[in-house]
Scaffold this motif. Structure first.
Motif, PDB file in Angstrom:
ATOM      1  N   PHE A 475     -38.419   3.821 -51.453  1.00  0.00           N
ATOM      2  CA  PHE A 475     -38.473   2.439 -51.953  1.00  0.00           C
ATOM      3  C   PHE A 475     -39.511   2.301 -53.070  1.00  0.00           C
ATOM      4  O   PHE A 475     -39.270   1.605 -54.076  1.00  0.00           O
ATOM      5  N   GLU A 476     -40.666   2.960 -52.916  1.00  0.00           N
ATOM      6  CA  GLU A 476     -41.684   2.861 -53.961  1.00  0.00           C
ATOM      7  C   GLU A 476     -41.235   3.542 -55.256  1.00  0.00           C
ATOM      8  O   GLU A 476     -41.536   3.068 -56.359  1.00  0.00           O
ATOM      9  N   MET A 477     -40.522   4.674 -55.138  1.00  0.00           N
ATOM     10  CA  MET A 477     -39.979   5.328 -56.340  1.00  0.00           C
ATOM     11  C   MET A 477     -39.003   4.405 -57.069  1.00  0.00           C
ATOM     12  O   MET A 477     -39.073   4.231 -58.295  1.00  0.00           O
ATOM     13  N   ILE A 478     -38.067   3.818 -56.294  1.00  0.00           N
ATOM     14  CA  ILE A 478     -37.074   2.905 -56.881  1.00  0.00           C
ATOM     15  C   ILE A 478     -37.771   1.732 -57.565  1.00  0.00           C
ATOM     16  O   ILE A 478     -37.417   1.322 -58.676  1.00  0.00           O
ATOM     17  N   GLU A 479     -38.785   1.176 -56.871  1.00  0.00           N
ATOM     18  CA  GLU A 479     -39.484   0.012 -57.423  1.00  0.00           C
ATOM     19  C   GLU A 479     -40.246   0.370 -58.692  1.00  0.00           C
ATOM     20  O   GLU A 479     -40.263  -0.409 -59.656  1.00  0.00           O
ATOM     21  N   PHE A 480     -40.859   1.553 -58.728  1.00  0.00           N
ATOM     22  CA  PHE A 480     -41.592   1.962 -59.934  1.00  0.00           C
ATOM     23  C   PHE A 480     -40.649   2.107 -61.119  1.00  0.00           C
ATOM     24  O   PHE A 480     -40.926   1.621 -62.221  1.00  0.00           O
ATOM     25  N   VAL A 495     -34.735   3.551 -74.981  1.00  0.00           N
ATOM     26  CA  VAL A 495     -34.442   4.506 -73.912  1.00  0.00           C
ATOM     27  C   VAL A 495     -35.119   4.086 -72.618  1.00  0.00           C
ATOM     28  O   VAL A 495     -36.348   4.060 -72.540  1.00  0.00           O
ATOM     29  N   VAL A 496     -34.341   3.656 -71.627  1.00  0.00           N
ATOM     30  CA  VAL A 496     -34.847   3.325 -70.299  1.00  0.00           C
ATOM     31  C   VAL A 496     -33.961   4.032 -69.279  1.00  0.00           C
ATOM     32  O   VAL A 496     -32.798   4.315 -69.541  1.00  0.00           O
ATOM     33  N   PHE A 497     -34.500   4.279 -68.086  1.00  0.00           N
ATOM     34  CA  PHE A 497     -33.777   5.037 -67.081  1.00  0.00           C
ATOM     35  C   PHE A 497     -33.550   4.194 -65.825  1.00  0.00           C
ATOM     36  O   PHE A 497     -34.291   3.252 -65.544  1.00  0.00           O
ATOM     37  N   ASN A 498     -32.520   4.564 -65.078  1.00  0.00           N
ATOM     38  CA  ASN A 498     -32.297   4.050 -63.735  1.00  0.00           C
ATOM     39  C   ASN A 498     -32.260   5.254 -62.807  1.00  0.00           C
ATOM     40  O   ASN A 498     -32.149   6.391 -63.272  1.00  0.00           O
ATOM     41  N   MET A 499     -32.322   5.025 -61.491  1.00  0.00           N
ATOM     42  CA  MET A 499     -32.428   6.149 -60.585  1.00  0.00           C
ATOM     43  C   MET A 499     -31.639   5.881 -59.316  1.00  0.00           C
ATOM     44  O   MET A 499     -31.483   4.732 -58.894  1.00  0.00           O
ATOM     45  N   LYS A 500     -31.123   6.973 -58.708  1.00  0.00           N
ATOM     46  CA  LYS A 500     -30.468   6.878 -57.408  1.00  0.00           C
ATOM     47  C   LYS A 500     -31.061   7.947 -56.495  1.00  0.00           C
ATOM     48  O   LYS A 500     -31.505   8.999 -56.949  1.00  0.00           O
ATOM     49  N   ILE A 501     -31.045   7.669 -55.173  1.00  0.00           N
ATOM     50  CA  ILE A 501     -31.715   8.533 -54.198  1.00  0.00           C
ATOM     51  C   ILE A 501     -30.770   8.811 -53.031  1.00  0.00           C
ATOM     52  O   ILE A 501     -29.970   7.945 -52.638  1.00  0.00           O
ATOM     53  N   GLY A 502     -30.859  10.020 -52.489  1.00  0.00           N
ATOM     54  CA  GLY A 502     -30.121  10.381 -51.286  1.00  0.00           C
ATOM     55  C   GLY A 502     -31.043  11.070 -50.284  1.00  0.00           C
ATOM     56  O   GLY A 502     -31.927  11.831 -50.667  1.00  0.00           O
ATOM     57  N   ILE A 503     -30.848  10.777 -48.973  1.00  0.00           N
ATOM     58  CA  ILE A 503     -31.708  11.346 -47.920  1.00  0.00           C
ATOM     59  C   ILE A 503     -30.836  11.814 -46.761  1.00  0.00           C
ATOM     60  O   ILE A 503     -29.866  11.142 -46.382  1.00  0.00           O
ATOM     61  N   ASN A 504     -31.213  12.961 -46.186  1.00  0.00           N
ATOM     62  CA  ASN A 504     -30.560  13.471 -44.975  1.00  0.00           C
ATOM     63  C   ASN A 504     -31.624  14.086 -44.074  1.00  0.00           C
ATOM     64  O   ASN A 504     -32.678  14.540 -44.549  1.00  0.00           O
ATOM     65  N   GLU A 538     -25.736   5.152 -55.567  1.00  0.00           N
ATOM     66  CA  GLU A 538     -25.521   4.308 -56.743  1.00  0.00           C
ATOM     67  C   GLU A 538     -26.860   3.966 -57.371  1.00  0.00           C
ATOM     68  O   GLU A 538     -27.908   4.030 -56.704  1.00  0.00           O
ATOM     69  N   PRO A 539     -26.873   3.581 -58.664  1.00  0.00           N
ATOM     70  CA  PRO A 539     -28.138   3.260 -59.334  1.00  0.00           C
ATOM     71  C   PRO A 539     -28.941   2.205 -58.570  1.00  0.00           C
ATOM     72  O   PRO A 539     -28.408   1.160 -58.191  1.00  0.00           O
ATOM     73  N   GLY A 540     -30.212   2.519 -58.347  1.00  0.00           N
ATOM     74  CA  GLY A 540     -31.093   1.581 -57.673  1.00  0.00           C
ATOM     75  C   GLY A 540     -30.940   1.556 -56.166  1.00  0.00           C
ATOM     76  O   GLY A 540     -31.545   0.705 -55.507  1.00  0.00           O
ATOM     77  N   GLN A 541     -30.156   2.476 -55.570  1.00  0.00           N
ATOM     78  CA  GLN A 541     -29.889   2.459 -54.137  1.00  0.00           C
ATOM     79  C   GLN A 541     -30.405   3.723 -53.459  1.00  0.00           C
ATOM     80  O   GLN A 541     -30.525   4.774 -54.080  1.00  0.00           O
ATOM     81  N   ILE A 542     -30.685   3.586 -52.139  1.00  0.00           N
ATOM     82  CA  ILE A 542     -31.085   4.724 -51.305  1.00  0.00           C
ATOM     83  C   ILE A 542     -29.931   4.969 -50.336  1.00  0.00           C
ATOM     84  O   ILE A 542     -29.677   4.158 -49.438  1.00  0.00           O
ATOM     85  N   ASN A 543     -29.233   6.073 -50.486  1.00  0.00           N
ATOM     86  CA  ASN A 543     -28.067   6.413 -49.661  1.00  0.00           C
ATOM     87  C   ASN A 543     -28.494   7.418 -48.590  1.00  0.00           C
ATOM     88  O   ASN A 543     -29.066   8.465 -48.914  1.00  0.00           O
TER      89      ASN A 543
END
Length: 600
Positions: A475-480, A495-504, A538-543
């Motif tokens: 969550f802190e990575m996404i928020e930053f 140039v700006v970036f978006n980010m997506k995250i996955g965890i298992n 998806e962009p901005g989400q933690i899956n």
């Protein structure tokens, strides 16, 4: 500029027959005169091997320089840079200022080929300044020609012609045909770009005549595409196709990737103009394939890595020197002890010497501590200690670990707009903040893969709440990233970036790979599934996977996405983590801090 195929053939025959006086000199000339890059590379390698064995630094410098030049002509820019770095080292050992200036120009040429015009021009200006002081006409003429070519590519035609004209005077005075050929051809390209087709065709044909006689085909492929353009403007489609096809055939024969790409693009444009859309599409596909093989983000990152390793090598030499001093000082201490027993009258002098030794040991101890710290930055502390004590690390199984993959969306597209330095700085900016975040939650960074960041919780020391810590960090990575993106848009940055995250979550095996450049890594099905979670996020989400959801559902709000198809996994349940319960956040942070105080 020195390529002369007839002379190269003669020298190769003499070398193969053993008919020579100075072996290194013959090898040097072959590697310079040979126009076939693959053959020239072979003789460059032979020259390098023999020169280093005999400590002939000047010849070794020349061998590495020619190796870099031929690799560059084949489009292998990363390997070319490696050769140039080695060439610079050998020139320094040989105290060859002109050689070092030549390497500077070669680096400028590499930046030019990679499309980084700003850095290329900067290195050309620096190189020209050094070469004018050394007063070497041939090197000066060549550098002027290359610098002019860079200004031609950026459409600064007046500046380009200024460099070409100065270079032409030098080559006319020295009577160097190939230098004049390049001047004719490049001046012809300027005339073509500025609409003076008659002068353009005259100069380009004159250049091709000379180059064909010298069997130097690389520039001919470029000049032929310009002749095709000229005949397009004359509405002579037949001749336009003739010159474009000839350029492609020649580039393929010589394996010139950049020229193959340009010829395919020209043929795509010509076929589209006459309505041959299927042919046009096929040529355009080939153009994209060759273009991407030349200029891509992996090559950019590799260039940055090479520059970094070059600096590290210099620092390592300093550390090695201090280590050698330590051995010397130990010997001095032993000799001092014997002298104290035999000669008491020189005790004061030996006391001063001991103070000097102590100061030296303090310096060495600081350097050793710095090396230890560097090792701990690369490996977990326990793993680093095991590696120092035993020289190897045993693999370990962890039954319950959570693995996170974070990836920037559209990074490759944005990277094409940036210089190599800007790409590295952008990645470093985000990853440095991610390092702070995982340190806060007592997690373990595993590695980075291009624009992908990988970390884990629950190792090298097992903890019960590894999944909760990892999700809070996510969550802190996404928020930053979200905060910096909003700030960049306000500042009107392109140039700006978006980010997506996955965890298992699940079991993994962890250990150290490599014997020189150590890397702590983890393996197992858990890691593979975590990667799939990221790719399907998806962009901005933690899956997260079902296994991770079972560990955190009491502390976080999880939104069920349903069963989704996963590559090589049939279907799997997935969830988006939408929020955290406030009481859970405080308890997780308290547990992380408590673990840190206990030394975990």
């Amino acid at each position: 500029m020195a390529q002369d195929q007839k002379l190269a053939d003669s020298l190769r025959y003499a070398y193969d027959e053993g008919n020579f006086e100075n072996e290194l000199e013959v090898l040097q000339k072959i590697s310079e005169y040979e126009s076939d890059p693959s053959i020239a590379l072979n003789y460059s390698e032979i020259l390098i091997e023999k020169a280093i064995k005999r400590s002939e630094y000047g010849f070794a410098h020349s061998g590495f320089l020619q190796k870099g030049n031929h690799l560059q002509s084949l489009g292998n820019y990363t390997e070319a840079l490696q050769a140039y770095f080695e060439s610079e080292k050998q020139a320094d050992l040989a105290d060859d200022n002109l050689g070092k200036a030549g390497v500077l120009i070669s680096i400028a040429d590499t930046y030019s080929e990679m499309g980084n015009s700003r850095n290329a021009k900067s290195y050309y200006r620096r190189g020209l300044k050094e070469i004018r002081v050394l007063n070497d006409s041939i090197v000066l003429g060549t550098t002027l020609l290359n610098a002019g070519d860079e200004y031609l590519k950026t459409k600064h035609y007046d500046s380009a012609m200024h460099y070409f004209e100065e270079s032409k005077l030098i080559f006319q005075k020295l009577e160097i045909p190939i230098g004049l050929a390049y001047n004719y051809g490049n001046s012809g390209m300027v005339y073509a770009e500025t609409g003076r087709d008659s002068l353009a065709e005259k100069n380009i044909l004159a250049a091709i005549d000379i180059l064909e006689e010298l069997e130097d085909y690389h520039p001919i492929a470029v000049y032929l595409t310009y002749l095709s353009d000229i005949y397009i403007r004359k509405n002579n489609t037949e001749m336009a196709f003739y010159y474009a096809d000839k350029s492609l055939s020649l580039a393929r024969k010589q394996d010139l990737k950049k020229e193959i790409s340009a010829a395919h693009l020209k043929l795509a444009q010509l076929n589209k103009a006459v309505g041959n859309f299927e042919e046009a599409y096929g040529h355009y596909e080939n153009y994209v394939v060759y273009r991407d093989s030349i200029k891509n983000i992996t090559a950019v990152q590799e260039m940055a890595r090479l520059r970094t390793e070059n600096e590290i090598a210099k620092k390592q030499n300093e550390v090695d020197l201090l280590a050698q001093k330590e051995k010397t000082q130990k010997a001095v201490m032993i000799a001092t002890g014997i002298a104290l027993l035999l000669i008491g009258s020189i005790a004061f002098g030996l006391f001063r010497r001991n103070k000097f030794i102590s100061r030296t040991k303090e310096i060495i101890e600081k350097e050793r501590n710095r090396s230890d710290q560097l090792l701990q930055n690369i490996l977990p502390e326990e793993t680093a200690l095991e590696l120092k004590n035993s020289g190897k690390v045993k693999s370990k199984r962890f039954d319950s670990v959570s693995v996170l993959f974070a990836d920037f969306v559209g990074f490759t597209k944005y990277s094409e707009q940036l210089s190599p330095e800007e790409v590295v700085d952008s990645v470093d900016f985000y990853f440095s903040k991610f390092d702070e975040i995982i340190e806060k939650y007592k997690l373990e960074k595993i590695k980075t893969l291009g624009d992908c960041y990988m970390c884990a919780g629950g190792l090298p020391f097992p903890v019960k709440d590894h999944a909760q810590r990892l999700v809070l960090a996510a969550f802190e990575m996404i928020e930053f990233v979200r905060h910096f993106k909003a700030k960049s848009e306000i500042d009107s940055k392109e140039v700006v970036f978006n980010m997506k995250i996955g965890i298992n979550s699940g079991p993994v095996v962890a250990g150290v790979v490599g014997t020189k450049k150590f890397a702590y890594d983890i393996w197992g099905d858990t890691v593979n599934i975590a990667s799939r979670m990221e790719s399907l996020s998806e962009p901005g989400q933690i899956n997260i996977s079902d296994s991770t959801c079972n560990l955190i559902r009491e502390d976080f709000i999880c939104e069920y996405r349903g069963e989704m198809e996963v590559k090589n996994r049939a279907v799997m349940k997935m969830y988006f983590v939408k929020g955290v319960k406030e009481k859970s956040r405080k308890s997780i942070l308290a547990e992380a801090n408590s673990s840190n105080q206990k030394g975990i």
